[in-house]
Design a protein around this motif. Sequence first.
Motif, PDB file in Angstrom:
ATOM      1  N   CYS A  27      44.747  61.421 -22.628  1.00  0.00           N
ATOM      2  CA  CYS A  27      45.278  60.429 -23.571  1.00  0.00           C
ATOM      3  C   CYS A  27      44.540  60.477 -24.901  1.00  0.00           C
ATOM      4  CB  CYS A  27      45.199  59.030 -22.960  1.00  0.00           C
ATOM      5  SG  CYS A  27      43.534  58.318 -22.929  1.00  0.00           S
ATOM      6  N   ASP A  28      45.048  59.732 -25.870  1.00  0.00           N
ATOM      7  CA  ASP A  28      44.481  59.768 -27.217  1.00  0.00           C
ATOM      8  C   ASP A  28      43.115  59.106 -27.296  1.00  0.00           C
ATOM      9  OD1 ASP A  28      46.744  61.044 -28.091  1.00  0.00           O
ATOM     10  OD2 ASP A  28      47.745  59.199 -28.752  1.00  0.00           O
ATOM     11  N   ASN A  29      42.747  58.342 -26.277  1.00  0.00           N
ATOM     12  CA  ASN A  29      41.450  57.663 -26.300  1.00  0.00           C
ATOM     13  C   ASN A  29      40.310  58.519 -25.740  1.00  0.00           C
ATOM     14  OD1 ASN A  29      42.510  55.268 -27.388  1.00  0.00           O
ATOM     15  ND2 ASN A  29      43.179  54.587 -25.349  1.00  0.00           N
ATOM     16  N   ASP A  30      40.615  59.726 -25.319  1.00  0.00           N
ATOM     17  CA  ASP A  30      39.556  60.626 -24.866  1.00  0.00           C
ATOM     18  C   ASP A  30      38.644  60.930 -26.057  1.00  0.00           C
ATOM     19  OD1 ASP A  30      39.185  62.956 -22.433  1.00  0.00           O
ATOM     20  OD2 ASP A  30      38.258  63.356 -24.370  1.00  0.00           O
ATOM     21  N   PRO A  31      37.301  60.755 -25.893  1.00  0.00           N
ATOM     22  CA  PRO A  31      36.399  60.886 -27.042  1.00  0.00           C
ATOM     23  C   PRO A  31      36.147  62.319 -27.500  1.00  0.00           C
ATOM     24  CG  PRO A  31      35.138  60.485 -25.054  1.00  0.00           C
ATOM     25  CD  PRO A  31      36.586  60.372 -24.669  1.00  0.00           C
ATOM     26  N   ASP A  56      37.938  55.070 -21.057  1.00  0.00           N
ATOM     27  CA  ASP A  56      37.455  53.997 -20.182  1.00  0.00           C
ATOM     28  C   ASP A  56      38.578  53.175 -19.590  1.00  0.00           C
ATOM     29  OD1 ASP A  56      34.798  54.708 -20.672  1.00  0.00           O
ATOM     30  OD2 ASP A  56      34.731  53.495 -22.509  1.00  0.00           O
ATOM     31  N   ASN A  57      39.795  53.639 -19.738  1.00  0.00           N
ATOM     32  CA  ASN A  57      40.936  52.870 -19.255  1.00  0.00           C
ATOM     33  C   ASN A  57      41.222  53.229 -17.800  1.00  0.00           C
ATOM     34  OD1 ASN A  57      43.297  51.495 -18.807  1.00  0.00           O
ATOM     35  ND2 ASN A  57      44.489  52.564 -20.384  1.00  0.00           N
ATOM     36  N   PRO A  58      41.043  52.282 -16.850  1.00  0.00           N
ATOM     37  CA  PRO A  58      41.290  52.618 -15.437  1.00  0.00           C
ATOM     38  C   PRO A  58      42.754  52.883 -15.124  1.00  0.00           C
ATOM     39  CG  PRO A  58      40.876  50.261 -15.703  1.00  0.00           C
ATOM     40  CD  PRO A  58      40.599  50.891 -17.036  1.00  0.00           C
ATOM     41  N   ASP A  59      43.651  52.482 -16.031  1.00  0.00           N
ATOM     42  CA  ASP A  59      45.078  52.684 -15.804  1.00  0.00           C
ATOM     43  C   ASP A  59      45.587  54.016 -16.343  1.00  0.00           C
ATOM     44  OD1 ASP A  59      45.271  50.166 -14.608  1.00  0.00           O
ATOM     45  OD2 ASP A  59      45.573  49.182 -16.549  1.00  0.00           O
ATOM     46  N   CYS A  60      44.710  54.773 -16.996  1.00  0.00           N
ATOM     47  CA  CYS A  60      45.128  56.066 -17.551  1.00  0.00           C
ATOM     48  C   CYS A  60      45.470  57.011 -16.406  1.00  0.00           C
ATOM     49  CB  CYS A  60      44.016  56.653 -18.417  1.00  0.00           C
ATOM     50  SG  CYS A  60      44.375  58.300 -19.071  1.00  0.00           S
ATOM     51  N   GLN A  61      46.600  57.665 -16.505  1.00  0.00           N
ATOM     52  CA  GLN A  61      47.056  58.551 -15.432  1.00  0.00           C
ATOM     53  C   GLN A  61      46.225  59.823 -15.319  1.00  0.00           C
ATOM     54  OE1 GLN A  61      51.211  59.314 -16.087  1.00  0.00           O
ATOM     55  NE2 GLN A  61      51.835  57.224 -15.510  1.00  0.00           N
TER      56      GLN A  61
END
Length: 559
Positions: free
Chosen positions: A213-217, A243-248
């Motif tokens: 996802c786009d939030n990967d650092p 840090d999103n537990p809902d990320c697939q």
Amino acid sequence: MLDRQVLGDLTDTALIDALEHHTRAEASQAAARLAVIAEIVARHCDDEDEVSAHRAIDGWETAAAAISAACNLGRKAASTQMRIAQALHQHLPKVAAVFARGDIPAKVIATITWRTHNITDQDAWALIDTALAGAATTYGALSPTKTEQAIDVWIEKFDPAAVRTTRKAARDRDICFGDPDDPHGTTTIWGRLLATDAALIKKLLTTMAHSVCDNDPRTLGQRRADALGALGAGTDHLTCHCDNPDCQATGPDPRSRAAVIHLLAQTLPQPATHGHDDTDEQDAGEEATTRVAARDQGPLRTDTGDAGQGHPPDKERPPTAPDTIETPADTTTAGPAHSPRDPHIHGEPHDYTADGTPSVTGPPAIILGGGIVPAPLLAELIATGATITHLTHPEDLTTQTHYRPSTKLAAYVRTRDLTCMFPGCAVAADHCDLDHCTPWPAGATHPGNLGPKCRTHHLLKTFPAGDGGWTDVQHPDGSHTWTAPTGHIYHTTPFSQILFPDQATHTSTPAPTPGPSPTATTDRHIKMPLRQRTRQQTRTQRINTERRLNTEQDKPPPF
């Protein structure tokens, strides 16, 4: 030897004169050293009979062992020196004479012997030797590429099929790992692929890099690099670091659980802000092995299919006997959920904190076989799923009543020694055989009688050649004393003792075990592993194949 005060009294001109003098002297000494190596090789190889030449420990291996121990070189480096010395002695006597005067640097000699490797015609050797003896004195100021070109000019003139640069680029393809300038915790990968393969890998890595996802650092380049590691772990997807537990795309990182990699550390990484108060997980003097293991793999084991990972027998067992290390119950713990992580190892450089305060502290870990893993990278492995196994204290590893060491005993011995215990050898312990220093059953299966030896040096010790062989005595601290057939004595120390001086490596001396004498069996050579072809036959075939390909490439198809 000139001390600093004497050098300080020299003029600038005198300093350069001294530098030139010592440079020539260095080359002259290198030539003398190679001449000695050539004589050692000749004594072991020139008159070798057909039976000896087919043995796994042939004359070349016997000479390589003596040279590597005397020069503190690894087996491959010793063989390289032997090839250079042999070429000078057999084919390039005029070049060798100029080298002995100090007129050619050693690096140019190495290049000359490598570029002339494929020459087979004696007349061509004589012409090229004469030409290079006159021209090579000017090669020292050239770049490596220009030096190769200058040498190839003469080879092209007198033996065109022997020029190494005329090989097709496709035959040069290879993937290499490691560079002397690599920072700790990273390894350079470089090489050449077929264009089609490169396109496939590039497309796949890029696709995997965009699967998070786009939030990967991580940057795109960092994700592509991690995707290559994921491929090595046998997966076709990349785990997201958001840090999103809902990320697939989140979940256990397959790179941390797909292969067995041993890391030796004295303490686990800790958050920098916690100081030394949160060290309950491991006492300061206790070593731990961080094991990156397959999710369903279970306890540590060693397979025997690979030549470097089996445990071939001591003198009393046939070399082809399989060896499966026992796997008793072993307690491992997964990386704790609160394991510290350093966010600074991901993202762009400008994202780093201004004061440079580390997020994770602790000593580095050591990879078996070489390589340092800094605390932040070790913490990342633990946080993404690596398991932690505490090593058993050596005093708790008592004598075992069977030949094959248990998992705990094997793990302790490998992490104590880290590498092959033969002088100068650097083969990783997890690619070595665990050898009973005093052969079983007279010698116990005990940490004080077990040490890693690479397959070559294990065979060298097990099957003495000629009137004598190498003998090995293991001491309670894990060190070894080797005695060469010539009577020279060499001492080796467990590498972990050098890296971690306070690590406990001392073991009590194992009591002798009753059993038949290991020297009762006669004619050890009938059990020596044999080659299908001699070393010289293999080398000749390789040279002839390369010469044929060099000749055919200039012909129109179908050749």
